[in-house]
Design a protein around this motif. Sequence first.
Motif, PDB file in Angstrom:
ATOM      1  N   GLU A 404       0.815  -1.213   0.000  1.00  0.00           N
ATOM      2  CA  GLU A 404       0.000   0.000   0.000  1.00  0.00           C
ATOM      3  C   GLU A 404       0.855   1.272   0.000  1.00  0.00           C
ATOM      4  N   ARG A 405       2.142   1.158   0.267  1.00  0.00           N
ATOM      5  CA  ARG A 405       3.019   2.328   0.281  1.00  0.00           C
ATOM      6  C   ARG A 405       3.480   2.715  -1.125  1.00  0.00           C
ATOM      7  N   THR A 407       2.878   2.808  -5.591  1.00  0.00           N
ATOM      8  CA  THR A 407       1.907   2.836  -6.677  1.00  0.00           C
ATOM      9  C   THR A 407       1.650   1.400  -7.134  1.00  0.00           C
ATOM     10  N   ASP A 467       4.980   9.855  -6.241  1.00  0.00           N
ATOM     11  CA  ASP A 467       3.981  10.491  -7.093  1.00  0.00           C
ATOM     12  C   ASP A 467       3.331  11.645  -6.332  1.00  0.00           C
ATOM     13  N   ALA A 468       2.357  12.301  -6.952  1.00  0.00           N
ATOM     14  CA  ALA A 468       1.754  13.495  -6.355  1.00  0.00           C
ATOM     15  C   ALA A 468       1.050  13.200  -5.037  1.00  0.00           C
ATOM     16  N   SER A 469       0.608  11.955  -4.838  1.00  0.00           N
ATOM     17  CA  SER A 469      -0.092  11.596  -3.603  1.00  0.00           C
ATOM     18  C   SER A 469       0.854  11.145  -2.503  1.00  0.00           C
ATOM     19  N   GLY A 470       2.153  11.083  -2.806  1.00  0.00           N
ATOM     20  CA  GLY A 470       3.127  10.662  -1.816  1.00  0.00           C
ATOM     21  C   GLY A 470       3.442   9.184  -1.837  1.00  0.00           C
ATOM     22  N   LYS A 471       2.828   8.446  -2.753  1.00  0.00           N
ATOM     23  CA  LYS A 471       3.150   7.022  -2.870  1.00  0.00           C
ATOM     24  C   LYS A 471       4.466   6.854  -3.635  1.00  0.00           C
ATOM     25  N   SER A 473       6.703   5.684  -6.367  1.00  0.00           N
ATOM     26  CA  SER A 473       6.532   5.238  -7.752  1.00  0.00           C
ATOM     27  C   SER A 473       7.769   4.531  -8.288  1.00  0.00           C
TER      28      SER A 473
END
Length: 478
Positions: A404-405, A407, A467-471, A473
């Motif tokens: 879950e951490r 992408t 990525d933009a959500s902090g995940k 990538s």
Amino acid sequence: MIKQCLTAAILAAALCACGANEKSATPPDVTAATTVISSATLADIDSYVQAQMNKQRIPGLTLLVASNGTPILQKGYGLANIELKQAAAPDTIYHIGSVTKQFAAAGIMLLVQDGKLSLDQHIAQLFPTAPASWKDITVRQLLQHTAGFPRDFQQQLAPLYDPQHHYTQDELISLMGTIPLDAPPGAVHSYSNMGYFMVGMVIEKVSGQPYFDFLQRRIFTPLGMNTAALVTAPSTPGTEASGYIWDNGWQPENALFPGDDDAAGGLRMSAPDLAKWDAALYGERILTRQSRDIMWAPAVLNGGSTAQYGMGWVPDAINGHPYVWHNGHVQGFHTQFERHYREGLTVIVFTNQGDALPERISAGIVARINPALAWQTVPDPQPQVGTLARSLVDDVINNTFHPERYTPAEAARLAGGAFDAYASMAASFGTLEQFGLVDSRSDNGVTTYRYLLKSHDDSALLLLQLDASGKVSAMYFN
């Protein structure tokens, strides 16, 4: 004409680099002071290489260090062929994988120097059967991985490919044109073996010669690189390394597929012959200074941002010291070739283990020869990202994977074996004694962070993208 079988994907190393602040990485034609390696440093390098081979389960390795184009250290370690108990020697021949790409790029630059080709020429002008979606793709974009092509293409075309048919270039392009682009030309940088397959076809189209014949006539023969050959060419017994992979023991990994001898990764050679190419890059015997300048400059995307890839080379920097490098990963082999041109220092590491990390070995050797080129940490302006990065490292150390951490795409890559490989590396790394930011760089809206990990007797780099959500990538260790 090229005859290619499009039934198997070409394996290549994932490339990610940042940290070079200069737009050009052209070395001076006047070389640096000659490097001298002391006996104590030689002994330290020996111990380090052997320790890394044990940790990384590498059966055979060849090392070459050059100063201003002249080899000053050449040595083989371990076994080039386990079954035959053939020792790895300084002149053992290895498959060099994507190090091949710089020769394909050099072939294009030779045609540019000849006045037969422009880097900004559209490939649709050369290949009339190219689809409409390719109309804006230039030769430059092929070389810089900005054409929008997917990474590989053979498996996608397997249902359409007739292995009994001898395909012309135009027929191959018609087949390849059925694969949609991943992005508009020039919009993003995305590493593509398909693009370099096309580079080889451009060389053939413009020169009127088979791709390898052109390179042999213009580069390999003039430089005396007598071992340079396609991986599919016959070889002399006892001269070439066999490839392996570790799977509860060394397993042979020598399978070659038709199409593995293309411009993306299809060459083999010895380290001394690659060193002859290194020497030629200090002058203008093959490429002009202007051509080198172009090849070692970061790509410029449509919006004006840069991508940290040149043409068959990665321009990079260590502690503000610019250098260029490329690795190569194909079945059973992994190689590293790096040129610290301001210091006149070149390191070549060839291994016959597909999952090896020769970049890590070369970095340790460079640091031992020239401590100014040892990775150093800097104050972290984004400590929250550093905290995340350290927690990811702890996950690897503890072998606890939290998909879950990441992408979805990165989680799938890690779950496919990469995370287990990282955890295995961590198990032999030793207690983590230092962790800190090396540098960060934003390209086309994506920031890449590099962190240094050090134990008592080892070091590695973590490369991280969010990525933009902090995940996460992208996460790579080397």
